[in-house]
Design a protein around this motif. Structure first.
Motif, mmCIF file in Angstrom:
data_model
loop_
_atom_site.group_PDB
_atom_site.id
_atom_site.type_symbol
_atom_site.label_atom_id
_atom_site.label_comp_id
_atom_site.label_asym_id
_atom_site.label_seq_id
_atom_site.Cartn_x
_atom_site.Cartn_y
_atom_site.Cartn_z
ATOM 1 N N SER A 128 0.817 -1.208 0.000
ATOM 2 C CA SER A 128 0.000 0.000 0.000
ATOM 3 C C SER A 128 0.855 1.264 0.000
ATOM 4 N N GLY A 129 0.229 2.362 -0.350
ATOM 5 C CA GLY A 129 0.933 3.644 -0.414
ATOM 6 C C GLY A 129 1.079 4.261 0.978
ATOM 7 N N VAL A 130 2.028 5.180 1.097
ATOM 8 C CA VAL A 130 2.338 5.776 2.387
ATOM 9 C C VAL A 130 1.125 6.477 2.994
ATOM 10 N N ILE A 131 0.277 7.101 2.194
ATOM 11 C CA ILE A 131 -0.854 7.841 2.770
ATOM 12 C C ILE A 131 -1.845 6.893 3.434
ATOM 13 N N SER A 132 -2.148 5.770 2.786
ATOM 14 C CA SER A 132 -3.124 4.877 3.411
ATOM 15 C C SER A 132 -2.530 4.230 4.661
ATOM 16 N N ILE A 133 -1.239 3.918 4.633
ATOM 17 C CA ILE A 133 -0.611 3.307 5.819
ATOM 18 C C ILE A 133 -0.586 4.314 6.979
ATOM 19 N N VAL B 33 7.776 13.273 3.300
ATOM 20 C CA VAL B 33 7.130 12.255 4.134
ATOM 21 C C VAL B 33 6.874 12.807 5.533
ATOM 22 N N LEU B 34 7.813 13.631 6.047
ATOM 23 C CA LEU B 34 7.608 14.232 7.375
ATOM 24 C C LEU B 34 6.438 15.220 7.370
ATOM 25 N N GLU B 35 6.359 16.051 6.328
ATOM 26 C CA GLU B 35 5.221 16.995 6.230
ATOM 27 C C GLU B 35 3.903 16.234 6.178
ATOM 28 N N LEU B 36 3.918 15.135 5.437
ATOM 29 C CA LEU B 36 2.710 14.330 5.283
ATOM 30 C C LEU B 36 2.258 13.778 6.635
ATOM 31 N N ALA B 37 3.190 13.198 7.389
ATOM 32 C CA ALA B 37 2.845 12.616 8.689
ATOM 33 C C ALA B 37 2.268 13.692 9.606
#
Ligand code: NAD
Ligand code: UD2
Length: 303
Positions: free
Chosen positions: A181-186, A243-247
């Motif tokens: 799965s992609g990082v957003i769904s995880i 990835v950090l901004e996303l989290a």
């Protein structure tokens, strides 16, 4: 009322496309082997043919009486291509050749899913459709092969096609429990349940995330643009997010504290991926409209 075949219509992106086609009044037929897709995703009113897109007889049967085809069926994972090079190749490239071959017999235009993975080692960002493609994975090489066979289909057989190079697509129905799965769904799944997330490397790597509803609008707009010249278009936001901004954004939207751990970087991972959406804007009259914040809010609401 048109009859449309959607291969991979029980998957993440395909199921959203089928719902949009049904909503505008089309008859929808799905060809899917349910390997990663699920019958629960089948759009109401769509019919399902369970079968393998790499079987020529199955594909010919699926295309009979159809006005247009969206070809999304694929093993949509770089990692699976590493583990099962030949097996994924059979679906991802041979399946596309089987589909194009049957489509030219029936005279059915095809819009198909390509990927930003075709760019691979290309490093002049943002990536536009004119830069040299240097795929680094079997998955990317097969997607580039799809584009090249689409050119053959147009040149040699007069078949009309258009290819869409999806960047990192996210949204409801992207399965968070799949190992691919992609990082957003995880991250969305784990953060909303108060669980820690793992960041591979320093987390400063960036991706171009595009919301699934914008991808569907692009798929719909691409069908009238299908031609024997076999055009390809980026489907991207043109905005980088680390990835950090996303989290941090997911934690903020879900009202949860962020429990973040660093793990070693993924082997052979691309550091920055960023697309240039100008060609689709110019030729299809479209560009993604959904902000990351709004798309994430929709995704979190679905969980
Ligand atoms: P998904 O796995 O949810 O959907 C793929 C669908 O194809 C599934 O329903 C699966 O059961 C079906 N399928 C797989 N092999 C098949 C076969 N041999 N015969 C028939 N059906 C088969 O993946 P998705 O994210 O919805 O991807 C859709 C398309 O978009 C794929 O072609 C993928 O490579 C491409 N793509 C996706 C992304 C992304 O970020 N999700 C990025 C780039 C490209
Ligand atoms: C995407 C596609 C892949 C291929 C590739 C082309 C998905 C799921 N994958 O891979 O199929 O098209 O683009 O370039 O769409 N990350 C973490 N922690 C996690 C999961 C991911 O830090 O738990 C990081 C990962 O290291 C990467 C980023 O998040 O830097 C995005 O990872 P991804 O797997 O969602 O997508 P990507 O771009 O690697």
């Amino acid at each position: 009322m048109a009859t449309i075949l959607v291969t991979g219509g029980c998957g993440f992106i395909g199921s959203h496309l089928c719902a949009a086609l049904r909503a505008r009044g089309d008859r929808v037929r799905v060809l899917d082997d349910l390997s990663t897709g699920s019958e629960a995703n089948l759009a109401p009113g769509a019919s399902l043919l369970i079968g393998d897109v790499a079987r020529p007889a199955t594909v010919r049967q699926a295309l009979a009486g159809v006005d247009a085809c969206y070809h999304l069926a694929a093993v949509a994972s770089v990692e699976r291509g590493v583990q099962d090079w030949y097996g994924t190749h059979c679906t991802n490239l041979s399946g596309t050749v089987a589909l194009l071959d049957a489509a030219r017999l029936h005279g059915v235009p095809v819009v198909y899913a390509s990927s930003a993975a075709v760019y691979g080692a290309a490093d002049a960002l943002p990536l536009h459709e004119g830069v040299a493609t240097r795929p680094l994975s079997a998955y990317g090489a097969d997607k580039l092969g799809c584009e090249q066979h689409a050119l053959v289909a147009g040149h040699t057989h007069g078949l009309r096609t258009a290819g869409l190079r999806f960047f990192n697509v996210y949204g409801p129905r992207q399965d968070p429990r799949s190992p691919y799965s992609g990082v957003i769904s995880i991250f969305s799944d784990r953060i909303t349940r108060g669980q820690p997330v793992q960041v591979f490397g320093d987390g400063e790597q960036t991706r171009d995330f595009v919301y699934v509803a914008d991808v569907v609008r692009m798929l719909l707009a691409a069908m009238p643009a299908a031609s024997t010249a076999a055009p390809v278009y980026n489907v991207c936001s043109g905005r980088p997010t680390s990835v950090l901004e996303l989290a941090a954004l997911i934690a903020d939207l879900s009202g949860q504290a962020l429990d973040l751990h660093h793990a070693p970087p993924r082997a052979a991972e691309i550091r920055h991926s960023l697309g240039q959406p100008a060609l689709a804007r110019r030729e299809l009259g479209l560009q993604p409209q959904t902000s990351l914040r709004d798309g994430l809010a929709e995704t979190l609401a679905w969980l």
